[in-house]
Write an enzyme that holds these catalytic residues in place. Structure first.
Site, PDB file in Angstrom:
ATOM      1  N   VAL A   1     -21.426  72.776  49.592  1.00 32.11           N
ATOM      2  CA  VAL A   1     -21.731  71.762  50.608  1.00 32.11           C
ATOM      3  C   VAL A   1     -23.220  71.502  50.756  1.00 32.11           C
ATOM      4  CG1 VAL A   1     -19.608  72.029  51.935  1.00 32.11           C
ATOM      5  CG2 VAL A   1     -21.556  73.530  52.422  1.00 32.11           C
TER       6      VAL A   1
ATOM      7  N   ASN B   1     -18.992  74.746  59.199  1.00 31.96           N
ATOM      8  CA  ASN B   1     -18.966  76.186  59.462  1.00 31.96           C
ATOM      9  C   ASN B   1     -19.639  77.002  58.367  1.00 31.96           C
ATOM     10  OD1 ASN B   1     -17.697  78.835  60.480  1.00 31.96           O
ATOM     11  ND2 ASN B   1     -16.799  78.611  58.440  1.00 31.96           N
TER      12      ASN B   1
ATOM     13  N   TYR C   1     -32.863  82.736  58.821  1.00 31.71           N
ATOM     14  CA  TYR C   1     -31.513  82.516  59.359  1.00 31.71           C
ATOM     15  C   TYR C   1     -31.575  82.014  60.802  1.00 31.71           C
ATOM     16  CZ  TYR C   1     -26.836  83.538  61.143  1.00 31.71           C
ATOM     17  OH  TYR C   1     -25.606  83.443  61.751  1.00 31.71           O
TER      18      TYR C   1
ATOM     19  N   ASP D   1     -14.797  75.018  50.436  1.00 28.34           N
ATOM     20  CA  ASP D   1     -15.533  76.268  50.271  1.00 28.34           C
ATOM     21  C   ASP D   1     -15.954  76.396  48.815  1.00 28.34           C
ATOM     22  OD1 ASP D   1     -16.327  79.141  50.299  1.00 28.34           O
ATOM     23  OD2 ASP D   1     -15.276  79.174  52.212  1.00 28.34           O
TER      24      ASP D   1
END
Length: 253
Positions: A67, A92, A157, A38
């Site tokens: 990431v 995720n 999104y 994270d």
């Protein structure tokens, strides 16, 4: 076949809190070693794993990384290879914002795509070779039921979550012969530290979502754990290229 994850190594992104933290802890409970990734500090997630009754010794490591940056992949890969390489990838990490299309600029579009789509590309390219070499792997990416419903004010999104489903469908056909499955989970609006207290609360979106679902309550991270445990197990060895809607019965693929 069981859903045990003994001896497996899982990379879970967005693992500092919310859904990612629930996934990381759930996989550790089932015996997996976890690389928790994270931008934020994942120490709390690692501590929760280390407090599990079944965990002995160091079974989790925290990596602070962006990431969406391909330069972060060598550190993530090295952490997984310290335990023999990643067997499971749970992509995720994601971001969301609400911007009417007429006010959206390309930098905002690219920012959403870089985290929600590009990161999946970078992670899969980095971790897949080890999975294919061993003849076993599980990739699970997070989509959203908004791809099936549409959501005004979030075209970037929703487009990113549709791209996840397209990526999953296509990649599954390339790596199935190597024992690797690739699937996605599409939740409803889920209450997490990241979604609480924001525009979703202010606009009554949690109540609206619960009202439109067959199951009339707000989704929590715990509601997604069973789907992840299944898709990353041997029990799902013949399931690939699929998007599993875990949204209380709202959307239909």
């Amino acid at each position: 076949m069981t859903q045990t994850h003994e001896g497996k190594t899982a990379v879970v992104t967005g693992a500092a809190q919310g859904i990612g933290q629930a996934f990381a802890v759930a996989l550790a409970e089932r015996g997996a070693r976890v690389v928790a990734v994270d931008l934020a500090d994942c120490d709390e997630t690692v501590q929760r794993i280390e407090r599990l009754e079944r965990v002995e010794g160091t079974n989790a490591v925290a990596i602070r990384a962006d990431v969406s940056d391909p330069g972060a992949m060598p550190r993530i890969l090295a952490a997984a290879r310290a335990w023999g390489g990643a067997d499971i990838l749970v992509s995720n990490a994601a971001i969301q914002e609400f911007v009417p299309f007429e006010h959206m600029n390309f930098a905002q579009w690219r920012r959403i795509m870089s985290v929600n789509v590009d990161a999946l590309f970078h992670l899969a390219q980095a971790l897949l070779p080890d999975m294919r070499e061993r003849g076993w792997g599980r990739i699970v990416a997070m989509s959203s039921n908004t791809f099936h419903l549409g959501m005004p004010g979030a075209s970037h999104y929703v487009a990113s979550k549709g791209a996840v489903q397209g990526f999953v469908r296509s990649l599954a056909g390339e790596v199935g012969v190597d024992g690797v499955t690739v699937n996605a989970i599409a939740p409803s609006l889920t209450r997490t530290p990241g979604t609480s207290g924001g525009p979703q609360d202010a606009q009554g979106q949690f109540e609206m979502a619960a009202d439109r679902q067959a199951i009339k309550r707000t989704e929590s991270p715990a509601d997604l754990v069973g789907a992840l445990a299944f898709l990353t197990s041997d029990a799902a060895a013949f399931v690939t290229g699929q998007t599993l809607l875990v949204d209380g019965g709202w959307a239909h693929a």
